[in-house]
Motif scaffolding. Structure first.
Motif, PDB file in Angstrom:
ATOM      1  N   SER A  16     -23.555  25.686 -13.911  1.00 53.46           N
ATOM      2  CA  SER A  16     -22.487  25.842 -14.916  1.00 53.46           C
ATOM      3  C   SER A  16     -21.890  24.487 -15.277  1.00 53.46           C
ATOM      4  O   SER A  16     -21.748  24.149 -16.462  1.00 53.46           O
ATOM      5  CB  SER A  16     -21.365  26.748 -14.391  1.00 53.46           C
ATOM      6  N   ASP A  35     -19.407  16.203  -7.446  1.00 52.86           N
ATOM      7  CA  ASP A  35     -19.812  17.281  -6.537  1.00 52.86           C
ATOM      8  C   ASP A  35     -19.571  16.834  -5.109  1.00 52.86           C
ATOM      9  O   ASP A  35     -19.843  15.684  -4.753  1.00 52.86           O
ATOM     10  CB  ASP A  35     -21.281  17.659  -6.724  1.00 52.86           C
ATOM     11  N   LYS A  36     -19.080  17.747  -4.310  1.00 52.91           N
ATOM     12  CA  LYS A  36     -18.699  17.362  -2.941  1.00 52.91           C
ATOM     13  C   LYS A  36     -19.909  17.055  -2.064  1.00 52.91           C
ATOM     14  O   LYS A  36     -19.793  16.327  -1.087  1.00 52.91           O
ATOM     15  CB  LYS A  36     -17.829  18.444  -2.300  1.00 52.91           C
ATOM     16  N   HIS A  37     -21.065  17.603  -2.405  1.00 53.28           N
ATOM     17  CA  HIS A  37     -22.242  17.349  -1.571  1.00 53.28           C
ATOM     18  C   HIS A  37     -22.881  16.005  -1.918  1.00 53.28           C
ATOM     19  O   HIS A  37     -23.031  15.665  -3.093  1.00 53.28           O
ATOM     20  CB  HIS A  37     -23.268  18.469  -1.732  1.00 53.28           C
ATOM     21  N   ALA A  46     -30.503  31.477  -7.490  1.00 57.80           N
ATOM     22  CA  ALA A  46     -30.958  32.194  -8.688  1.00 57.80           C
ATOM     23  C   ALA A  46     -32.444  31.954  -8.908  1.00 57.80           C
ATOM     24  O   ALA A  46     -32.921  30.830  -8.822  1.00 57.80           O
ATOM     25  CB  ALA A  46     -30.170  31.724  -9.897  1.00 57.80           C
ATOM     26  N   ALA A  47     -33.155  33.037  -9.193  1.00 59.45           N
ATOM     27  CA  ALA A  47     -34.574  32.891  -9.519  1.00 59.45           C
ATOM     28  C   ALA A  47     -34.794  33.153 -11.003  1.00 59.45           C
ATOM     29  O   ALA A  47     -35.559  32.449 -11.662  1.00 59.45           O
ATOM     30  CB  ALA A  47     -35.401  33.858  -8.689  1.00 59.45           C
ATOM     31  N   GLN A 106     -33.426  27.986  -8.047  1.00 52.66           N
ATOM     32  CA  GLN A 106     -32.238  27.380  -8.659  1.00 52.66           C
ATOM     33  C   GLN A 106     -32.179  25.863  -8.466  1.00 52.66           C
ATOM     34  O   GLN A 106     -31.712  25.139  -9.332  1.00 52.66           O
ATOM     35  CB  GLN A 106     -30.973  28.038  -8.091  1.00 52.66           C
ATOM     36  N   LEU A 130     -12.868  17.385  -4.889  1.00 51.09           N
ATOM     37  CA  LEU A 130     -11.499  17.596  -5.369  1.00 51.09           C
ATOM     38  C   LEU A 130     -10.686  18.157  -4.206  1.00 51.09           C
ATOM     39  O   LEU A 130     -11.073  19.169  -3.620  1.00 51.09           O
ATOM     40  CB  LEU A 130     -11.485  18.598  -6.525  1.00 51.09           C
ATOM     41  N   THR A 168     -12.155  25.595  -5.111  1.00 55.71           N
ATOM     42  CA  THR A 168     -10.902  24.917  -4.739  1.00 55.71           C
ATOM     43  C   THR A 168      -9.952  24.911  -5.937  1.00 55.71           C
ATOM     44  O   THR A 168      -8.741  25.064  -5.790  1.00 55.71           O
ATOM     45  CB  THR A 168     -11.199  23.444  -4.347  1.00 55.71           C
ATOM     46  N   PHE A 267     -26.268  36.127   3.563  1.00 58.72           N
ATOM     47  CA  PHE A 267     -25.029  36.010   2.793  1.00 58.72           C
ATOM     48  C   PHE A 267     -24.403  37.382   2.559  1.00 58.72           C
ATOM     49  O   PHE A 267     -25.082  38.405   2.639  1.00 58.72           O
ATOM     50  CB  PHE A 267     -25.287  35.307   1.454  1.00 58.72           C
ATOM     51  N   ASP A 287     -19.445  30.820 -11.202  1.00 58.56           N
ATOM     52  CA  ASP A 287     -19.049  31.599 -10.021  1.00 58.56           C
ATOM     53  C   ASP A 287     -17.586  31.379  -9.640  1.00 58.56           C
ATOM     54  O   ASP A 287     -17.010  32.195  -8.928  1.00 58.56           O
ATOM     55  CB  ASP A 287     -19.936  31.229  -8.818  1.00 58.56           C
ATOM     56  N   GLY A 299     -26.028  36.125 -12.464  1.00 58.31           N
ATOM     57  CA  GLY A 299     -24.911  35.213 -12.193  1.00 58.31           C
ATOM     58  C   GLY A 299     -25.042  33.826 -12.789  1.00 58.31           C
ATOM     59  O   GLY A 299     -24.160  33.355 -13.500  1.00 58.31           O
ATOM     60  N   MET A 300     -26.140  33.153 -12.502  1.00 58.76           N
ATOM     61  CA  MET A 300     -26.297  31.789 -13.003  1.00 58.76           C
ATOM     62  C   MET A 300     -26.344  31.794 -14.533  1.00 58.76           C
ATOM     63  O   MET A 300     -25.768  30.931 -15.204  1.00 58.76           O
ATOM     64  CB  MET A 300     -27.589  31.183 -12.449  1.00 58.76           C
ATOM     65  N   ASN A 301     -27.027  32.798 -15.069  1.00 58.27           N
ATOM     66  CA  ASN A 301     -27.132  32.917 -16.527  1.00 58.27           C
ATOM     67  C   ASN A 301     -25.754  33.070 -17.165  1.00 58.27           C
ATOM     68  O   ASN A 301     -25.470  32.495 -18.215  1.00 58.27           O
ATOM     69  CB  ASN A 301     -28.010  34.125 -16.876  1.00 58.27           C
TER      70      ASN A 301
HETATM   71  C1  LIG Z   1     -28.882  35.323  -3.065  1.00 54.97           C
HETATM   72  C2  LIG Z   1     -28.533  35.022  -4.460  1.00 54.97           C
HETATM   73  C3  LIG Z   1     -29.463  35.261  -5.456  1.00 54.97           C
HETATM   74  C4  LIG Z   1     -29.134  34.996  -6.771  1.00 54.97           C
HETATM   75  N1  LIG Z   1     -30.051  35.241  -7.768  1.00 54.97           N
HETATM   76  C5  LIG Z   1     -29.719  34.998  -9.054  1.00 54.97           C
HETATM   77  C6  LIG Z   1     -30.652  35.157 -10.132  1.00 54.97           C
HETATM   78  O1  LIG Z   1     -31.810  35.523  -9.941  1.00 54.97           O
HETATM   79  N2  LIG Z   1     -30.246  34.878 -11.407  1.00 54.97           N
HETATM   80  C7  LIG Z   1     -28.981  34.448 -11.648  1.00 54.97           C
HETATM   81  O2  LIG Z   1     -28.640  34.223 -12.813  1.00 54.97           O
HETATM   82  N3  LIG Z   1     -28.099  34.243 -10.653  1.00 54.97           N
HETATM   83  C8  LIG Z   1     -28.422  34.500  -9.370  1.00 54.97           C
HETATM   84  N4  LIG Z   1     -27.526  34.249  -8.367  1.00 54.97           N
HETATM   85  C9  LIG Z   1     -26.208  33.704  -8.690  1.00 54.97           C
HETATM   86  C10 LIG Z   1     -26.254  32.183  -8.865  1.00 54.97           C
HETATM   87  O3  LIG Z   1     -26.801  31.552  -7.743  1.00 54.97           O
HETATM   88  C11 LIG Z   1     -24.840  31.680  -9.113  1.00 54.97           C
HETATM   89  O4  LIG Z   1     -24.265  32.489 -10.107  1.00 54.97           O
HETATM   90  C12 LIG Z   1     -24.844  30.216  -9.564  1.00 54.97           C
HETATM   91  O5  LIG Z   1     -25.157  29.348  -8.516  1.00 54.97           O
HETATM   92  C13 LIG Z   1     -23.462  29.827 -10.096  1.00 54.97           C
HETATM   93  O6  LIG Z   1     -23.504  28.500 -10.528  1.00 54.97           O
HETATM   94  P1  LIG Z   1     -22.172  27.629 -10.585  1.00 54.97           P
HETATM   95  O7  LIG Z   1     -22.582  26.329 -11.154  1.00 54.97           O
HETATM   96  O8  LIG Z   1     -21.116  28.408 -11.262  1.00 54.97           O
HETATM   97  O9  LIG Z   1     -21.705  27.485  -9.068  1.00 54.97           O
HETATM   98  P2  LIG Z   1     -22.492  26.834  -7.813  1.00 54.97           P
HETATM   99  O10 LIG Z   1     -23.953  26.907  -8.015  1.00 54.97           O
HETATM  100  O11 LIG Z   1     -21.928  27.496  -6.609  1.00 54.97           O
HETATM  101  O12 LIG Z   1     -22.068  25.325  -7.864  1.00 54.97           O
HETATM  102  C14 LIG Z   1     -20.785  24.893  -7.485  1.00 54.97           C
HETATM  103  C15 LIG Z   1     -20.835  23.423  -7.106  1.00 54.97           C
HETATM  104  O13 LIG Z   1     -19.503  22.974  -6.881  1.00 54.97           O
HETATM  105  C16 LIG Z   1     -19.498  22.090  -5.781  1.00 54.97           C
HETATM  106  N5  LIG Z   1     -18.129  22.090  -5.226  1.00 54.97           N
HETATM  107  C17 LIG Z   1     -17.492  23.098  -4.604  1.00 54.97           C
HETATM  108  N6  LIG Z   1     -16.243  22.749  -4.290  1.00 54.97           N
HETATM  109  C18 LIG Z   1     -16.074  21.480  -4.712  1.00 54.97           C
HETATM  110  C19 LIG Z   1     -14.988  20.559  -4.667  1.00 54.97           C
HETATM  111  N7  LIG Z   1     -13.806  20.883  -4.140  1.00 54.97           N
HETATM  112  N8  LIG Z   1     -15.158  19.322  -5.180  1.00 54.97           N
HETATM  113  C20 LIG Z   1     -16.348  18.968  -5.733  1.00 54.97           C
HETATM  114  N9  LIG Z   1     -17.405  19.812  -5.801  1.00 54.97           N
HETATM  115  C21 LIG Z   1     -17.274  21.048  -5.303  1.00 54.97           C
HETATM  116  C22 LIG Z   1     -20.547  22.647  -4.842  1.00 54.97           C
HETATM  117  O14 LIG Z   1     -21.044  21.648  -3.983  1.00 54.97           O
HETATM  118  C23 LIG Z   1     -21.602  23.152  -5.819  1.00 54.97           C
HETATM  119  O15 LIG Z   1     -22.606  22.195  -6.064  1.00 54.97           O
HETATM  120  C24 LIG Z   1     -27.849  34.496  -7.059  1.00 54.97           C
HETATM  121  C25 LIG Z   1     -26.922  34.239  -6.036  1.00 54.97           C
HETATM  122  C26 LIG Z   1     -27.257  34.494  -4.745  1.00 54.97           C
HETATM  123  C27 LIG Z   1     -26.254  34.207  -3.663  1.00 54.97           C
END
Ligand SMILES: Cc1cc2nc3c(=O)[nH]c(=O)nc-3n(C[C@H](O)[C@H](O)[C@H](O)COP(=O)(O)OP(=O)(O)OC[C@H]3O[C@@H](n4cnc5c(N)ncnc54)[C@H](O)[C@@H]3O)c2cc1C
Length: 540
Positions: A16, A35-37, A46-47, A106, A130, A168, A267, A287, A299-301
């Motif tokens: 996102s 990013d914190k990592h 996400a697949a 992912q 952050l 956070t 999870f 998320d 979710g990722m979409n």
């Molecule tokens: C088992 C599983 C299967 C899934 N399969 C699918 C699928 O097939 N298709 C699909 O669309 N979705 C799927 N999802 C959902 C998908 O993985 C998430 O919706 C997606 O990762 C969300 O992306 P994001 O960028 O919003 O958050 P994230 O991917 O969680 O990224 C958040 C980032 O923020 C960073 N961060 C956190 N806190 C801080 C801070 N305080 N300071 C700096 N950085 C920070 C983290 O290190 C991380 O890199 C699945 C999820 C799971 C758990």
């Protein structure tokens, strides 16, 4: 501590956050993304990448890499109690260049987005977390902690929480995350499996012990397994390993063999949505704003679509092309879409988890009935692909024509253009970061003066914001069109979703490729009034 001025700080470099960074960069909005990592994680969450996301990736200029690397999947097979009940065929999706799902771990999706950011000189700042945040009327003051313990104070105009489910930003802003957890724990593993089903098919099976999903990934015999964690006779969770995975795979009733499975990840699941995805100068996307079950791989979409919705609005406000009020529509438009996804994915998983008895039998009958219907599988694939997501109830959309309503995603259609003598996709006409005015001119041209005014005033009043495309059925470019206006000839009348042929119709396509404004027999004052409203919040 340093004090710096940046307009945008994106917290979190998941899919996102990186999509938003890419989108803002196209509008030359200076930003930081942290990013914190210290390193990108190799988690394969996400697949499934759906058609709508592929359309967004095409607009962002990364589609070729995704298509080259991903595994195309056409079928989602839902099975219960060892039988196929419902098969959703994504190859039947219409009006998109991408009628399929693309499976990719992912971490590869993140890698491709990260490389694109590096290419345009926006590196993700890693090992930066952050840890504090406060906002006032003019800015957000954020406290960042670097890997070496150093702290930095930054002042930004907007702060975006793209920091995942345990956000956070959300916690510091005190925004509620409402919903509940599921009882079952889940296991995830990318494995080598000998699997007899075709590689273009993903399966999701429910039985007495839980759910087992098998999703093809790029690479020989490579699949993602996602399943409800096994419990022993005493009800205790079993630590997953290859043997447990093999046992669980048998839940599908399909003769598969786990050849290699090394890393297992367990999870919990929950469905939750924020009460507000905007708080003043702070926004939540992905998320951080919503979580739900992985049913249908949504979710990722969803997070990527959040970023694509917010990106152009933030850029317009940053450049002074729009009033701050435009940003409120982000929450209004996305909240109802997300609510719908949470409802569907909750229903899906709850139904698949019905283990025995009359309820399970009724579910099986219902799934079979849906599967044998002509329309319902189409509806479900349209919905899972996220092509069906619409903003019809948004305060910033207006009008309808034929079966299209403002707030719908602009559908793609292919046509033969008599001017360039080549096949074209409507998407080619609307790509880019601007609004596009598609003017489908009717065959009886009796409002030439009004159209000329519409064309000349649009170009004069909204340069850089509005591109104009005129489409007619005449093989010749109408001689009254101003020279700088581009014309396409759809003599084959292929663009039937848009063109009323008899009467002229205007469609204003937003930068996120949603229809903002539709008007048959269009006039300049109506279009101007609409643009004034959404951009300046006024009707001057
Ligand atoms: C088992 C599983 C299967 C899934 N399969 C699918 C699928 O097939 N298709 C699909 O669309 N979705 C799927 N999802 C959902 C998908 O993985 C998430 O919706 C997606 O990762 C969300 O992306 P994001 O960028 O919003 O958050 P994230 O991917 O969680 O990224 C958040 C980032 O923020 C960073 N961060 C956190 N806190 C801080 C801070 N305080 N300071 C700096 N950085 C920070 C983290 O290190 C991380 O890199 C699945 C999820 C799971 C758990």
């Amino acid at each position: 501590m340093n004090v710096q001025q940046h307009p945008v700080l994106i917290v979190g470099a998941g899919p996102s956050g990186m999509t938003l960074a890419l989108q803002l960069a196209r509008y030359n909005v200076p930003l930081r993304i942290i990013d914190k990592h210290a390193e990108p994680l190799q988690l394969s969450k996400a697949a499934a990448i759906h058609a709508r996301t592929l359309e967004i990736f095409a607009d962002l200029g990364v589609i070729d890499t995704f298509l080259a690397e991903g595994q195309q999947v056409d079928i989602l097979a839902l099975r219960t109690r060892y039988k196929d009940r419902l098969r959703l065929d994504f190859s039947r999706l219409k009006h998109t260049p991408y009628p399929f799902m693309l499976d990719l771990p992912q971490y590869r999706t993140e890698y491709i987005l990260m490389k694109k950011l590096e290419e345009i000189n926006i590196p993700v700042e890693r090992g930066v977390q952050l840890v504090g945040m406060q906002q006032n009327a003019d800015a957000v003051e954020a406290r960042l902690r670097h890997a070496d313990g150093r702290e930095e104070q930054v002042s930004v105009s907007w702060l975006i929480g793209a920091d995942g489910a345990k956000s956070t930003v959300r916690t510091l802003a005190g925004i509620d995350f409402v919903g509940e957890a599921y009882a079952d724990d889940w296991v995830l593993c990318d494995a080598k499996i000998s699997w007899p089903l075709p590689r273009n098919e993903m399966t999701f099976s429910g039985d007495r012990e839980g759910i087992f999903g098998v999703f093809p990934l790029p690479g020989e015999n490579t699949y993602r397994m996602a399943y409800t964690q096994t419990r022993d006779r005493a009800g205790r969770l079993v630590e997953p390993d290859r043997e447990d995975a093999q046992h669980s795979l048998e839940r599908t009733g399909i003769d598969g063999k786990v050849l290699a499975a090394e890393q297992f990840w367990t999870f919990n699941l929950a469905h939750r949505q924020v009460t507000d995805s905007r708080q003043g100068r702070i926004f939540l996307i992905g998320d951080a704003a919503h979580i739900h079950t992985p049913f249908g791989g949504q979710g990722m979409n969803l997070g990527i679509a959040d970023a694509y919705n917010l990106g152009w609005k933030l850029a317009y406000v940053f450049h002074g092309d729009a009033h701050d009020g435009l940003l409120d529509s982000y929450q209004r438009e996305r909240a109802s879409v997300i609510k719908g996804v949470i409802r569907t994915t909750h229903l899906g998983v709850t139904a698949m988890l019905m283990k025995e008895g009359r309820q399970a039998a009724a579910r099986d009958l219902l799934m079979q009935a849906v599967g044998s219907s002509y329309i319902l599988p189409k509806f479900l694939t349209f919905s899972f692909s996220q092509l069906a997501h619409h903003y019809r109830h948004s305060p910033i959309v207006k009008g309808h024509a034929l079966r299209l309503q403002a707030g719908d995603r602009a559908p793609d259609q292919r046509f033969f253009d008599g001017i360039t003598q080549s096949y074209q996709h409507l998407f080619e006409l609307i790509k880019g970061t601007q609004h596009t005015l598609l003017l489908f001119i009717g065959e009886k041209q009796n409002q030439r003066a009004a159209l000329l005014q519409l064309l000349t005033e649009s170009a004069r009043r909204y340069p850089g914001i509005l591109d104009i495309r005129v489409i007619g059925t005449s093989y010749q470019r109408p001689d009254w069109l101003p020279e700088d206006v581009q014309y396409w000839s759809d003599r084959g009348r292929d663009l039937s979703l848009y063109h009323q042929f008899g009467i002229t119709t205007a469609y204003l396509v937003r930068p996120d490729k949603y229809l903002g404004f539709i008007q048959p027999n269009p006039g300049w004052s109506e279009l101007d009034h609409y643009l004034q409203q959404i951009l300046t919040g006024s009707t001057r």
